[in-house]
Write a protein that holds these residues in place. Sequence first.
Motif, PDB file in Angstrom:
ATOM      1  N   VAL A   1       0.832  -1.197   0.000  1.00 42.17           N
ATOM      2  CA  VAL A   1       0.000   0.000   0.000  1.00 42.17           C
ATOM      3  C   VAL A   1       0.874   1.257   0.000  1.00 42.17           C
ATOM      4  O   VAL A   1       1.870   1.327   0.710  1.00 42.17           O
ATOM      5  CB  VAL A   1      -0.935  -0.004   1.225  1.00 42.17           C
ATOM      6  CG1 VAL A   1      -1.685   1.300   1.350  1.00 42.17           C
ATOM      7  CG2 VAL A   1      -1.880  -1.172   1.130  1.00 42.17           C
ATOM      8  N   THR A   2       0.469   2.225  -0.794  1.00 40.12           N
ATOM      9  CA  THR A   2       1.245   3.459  -0.920  1.00 40.12           C
ATOM     10  C   THR A   2       0.800   4.539   0.059  1.00 40.12           C
ATOM     11  O   THR A   2       1.346   5.637   0.034  1.00 40.12           O
ATOM     12  CB  THR A   2       1.135   4.009  -2.356  1.00 40.12           C
ATOM     13  OG1 THR A   2      -0.249   4.291  -2.626  1.00 40.12           O
ATOM     14  CG2 THR A   2       1.672   3.015  -3.370  1.00 40.12           C
ATOM     15  N   LEU A   3      -0.140   4.237   0.927  1.00 42.09           N
ATOM     16  CA  LEU A   3      -0.662   5.222   1.887  1.00 42.09           C
ATOM     17  C   LEU A   3       0.436   5.696   2.835  1.00 42.09           C
ATOM     18  O   LEU A   3       1.146   4.887   3.423  1.00 42.09           O
ATOM     19  CB  LEU A   3      -1.795   4.580   2.702  1.00 42.09           C
ATOM     20  CG  LEU A   3      -2.372   5.435   3.832  1.00 42.09           C
ATOM     21  CD1 LEU A   3      -3.066   6.660   3.283  1.00 42.09           C
ATOM     22  CD2 LEU A   3      -3.321   4.587   4.674  1.00 42.09           C
ATOM     23  N   ARG A   4       0.555   7.017   2.956  1.00 43.90           N
ATOM     24  CA  ARG A   4       1.526   7.617   3.865  1.00 43.90           C
ATOM     25  C   ARG A   4       0.833   8.714   4.665  1.00 43.90           C
ATOM     26  O   ARG A   4       0.006   9.436   4.135  1.00 43.90           O
ATOM     27  CB  ARG A   4       2.695   8.241   3.107  1.00 43.90           C
ATOM     28  CG  ARG A   4       3.481   7.242   2.284  1.00 43.90           C
ATOM     29  CD  ARG A   4       4.302   6.295   3.160  1.00 43.90           C
ATOM     30  NE  ARG A   4       5.003   5.317   2.367  1.00 43.90           N
ATOM     31  CZ  ARG A   4       4.577   4.064   2.141  1.00 43.90           C
ATOM     32  NH1 ARG A   4       3.430   3.666   2.655  1.00 43.90           N
ATOM     33  NH2 ARG A   4       5.265   3.233   1.421  1.00 43.90           N
ATOM     34  N   LEU A   5       1.208   8.819   5.929  1.00 42.04           N
ATOM     35  CA  LEU A   5       0.660   9.851   6.816  1.00 42.04           C
ATOM     36  C   LEU A   5       1.807  10.635   7.433  1.00 42.04           C
ATOM     37  O   LEU A   5       2.701  10.057   8.042  1.00 42.04           O
ATOM     38  CB  LEU A   5      -0.174   9.198   7.927  1.00 42.04           C
ATOM     39  CG  LEU A   5      -0.594  10.108   9.085  1.00 42.04           C
ATOM     40  CD1 LEU A   5      -1.514  11.221   8.614  1.00 42.04           C
ATOM     41  CD2 LEU A   5      -1.243   9.290  10.189  1.00 42.04           C
ATOM     42  N   ASP A   6       1.775  11.940   7.267  1.00 45.47           N
ATOM     43  CA  ASP A   6       2.735  12.827   7.916  1.00 45.47           C
ATOM     44  C   ASP A   6       2.078  13.311   9.199  1.00 45.47           C
ATOM     45  O   ASP A   6       1.303  14.261   9.195  1.00 45.47           O
ATOM     46  CB  ASP A   6       3.080  13.989   6.988  1.00 45.47           C
ATOM     47  CG  ASP A   6       4.089  14.952   7.596  1.00 45.47           C
ATOM     48  OD1 ASP A   6       4.382  14.844   8.807  1.00 45.47           O
ATOM     49  OD2 ASP A   6       4.578  15.817   6.853  1.00 45.47           O
ATOM     50  N   GLU A   7       2.386  12.636  10.283  1.00 47.82           N
ATOM     51  CA  GLU A   7       1.729  12.932  11.564  1.00 47.82           C
ATOM     52  C   GLU A   7       2.024  14.349  12.047  1.00 47.82           C
ATOM     53  O   GLU A   7       1.208  14.958  12.733  1.00 47.82           O
ATOM     54  CB  GLU A   7       2.142  11.903  12.613  1.00 47.82           C
ATOM     55  CG  GLU A   7       1.601  10.522  12.290  1.00 47.82           C
ATOM     56  CD  GLU A   7       2.016   9.470  13.299  1.00 47.82           C
ATOM     57  OE1 GLU A   7       2.465   9.822  14.398  1.00 47.82           O
ATOM     58  OE2 GLU A   7       1.887   8.279  12.986  1.00 47.82           O
TER      59      GLU A   7
ATOM     60  N   CYS B   1      -6.040  -0.918   3.540  1.00 46.93           N
ATOM     61  CA  CYS B   1      -6.259   0.186   2.593  1.00 46.93           C
ATOM     62  C   CYS B   1      -6.438  -0.344   1.174  1.00 46.93           C
ATOM     63  O   CYS B   1      -5.653  -1.159   0.706  1.00 46.93           O
ATOM     64  CB  CYS B   1      -5.065   1.147   2.645  1.00 46.93           C
ATOM     65  SG  CYS B   1      -5.171   2.517   1.479  1.00 46.93           S
ATOM     66  N   MET B   2      -7.489   0.131   0.503  1.00 43.81           N
ATOM     67  CA  MET B   2      -7.719  -0.265  -0.887  1.00 43.81           C
ATOM     68  C   MET B   2      -7.288   0.847  -1.844  1.00 43.81           C
ATOM     69  O   MET B   2      -7.548   0.771  -3.030  1.00 43.81           O
ATOM     70  CB  MET B   2      -9.187  -0.605  -1.114  1.00 43.81           C
ATOM     71  CG  MET B   2     -10.132   0.526  -0.867  1.00 43.81           C
ATOM     72  SD  MET B   2     -11.806  -0.077  -1.099  1.00 43.81           S
ATOM     73  CE  MET B   2     -12.554   1.362  -1.851  1.00 43.81           C
ATOM     74  N   GLU B   3      -6.616   1.847  -1.313  1.00 47.63           N
ATOM     75  CA  GLU B   3      -6.060   2.943  -2.111  1.00 47.63           C
ATOM     76  C   GLU B   3      -7.108   3.690  -2.924  1.00 47.63           C
ATOM     77  O   GLU B   3      -6.880   4.042  -4.075  1.00 47.63           O
ATOM     78  CB  GLU B   3      -4.928   2.435  -3.010  1.00 47.63           C
ATOM     79  CG  GLU B   3      -3.755   1.887  -2.221  1.00 47.63           C
ATOM     80  CD  GLU B   3      -2.594   1.457  -3.079  1.00 47.63           C
ATOM     81  OE1 GLU B   3      -2.827   0.870  -4.145  1.00 47.63           O
ATOM     82  OE2 GLU B   3      -1.465   1.719  -2.659  1.00 47.63           O
TER      83      GLU B   3
END
Length: 96
Positions: A11-17, A50-52
């Motif tokens: 999955v390419t999901l990224r979170l900048d907290e 995540c299914m993007e």
Amino acid sequence: MKKMRYLDNVVTLRLDEATCIGCGMCPRVCPHGVLELFDGKARIVERDLCMECGACARNCQVEALSVKAGVGCASAIIHSWLTGEEPSCDCGGSSC
């Protein structure tokens, strides 16, 4: 009911907290409950759910989330079907 899981670790999901302002929009729009609000910030609960779809990133007003919608899982699975190889997101840029 068992939750739908996709391929592990593609999955390419990224979170900048640090950028997240904790508005709570991403957990509301995520259809699979990948994100939740904790201590006033979003966090990823289980990335491989995540299914993007990109709903979280499109609704993040400070761009703390990023995802290449539909790239990781879908591309890896289709590539696997076409080649007979094991699904992998390491396509070296040739088919992703």
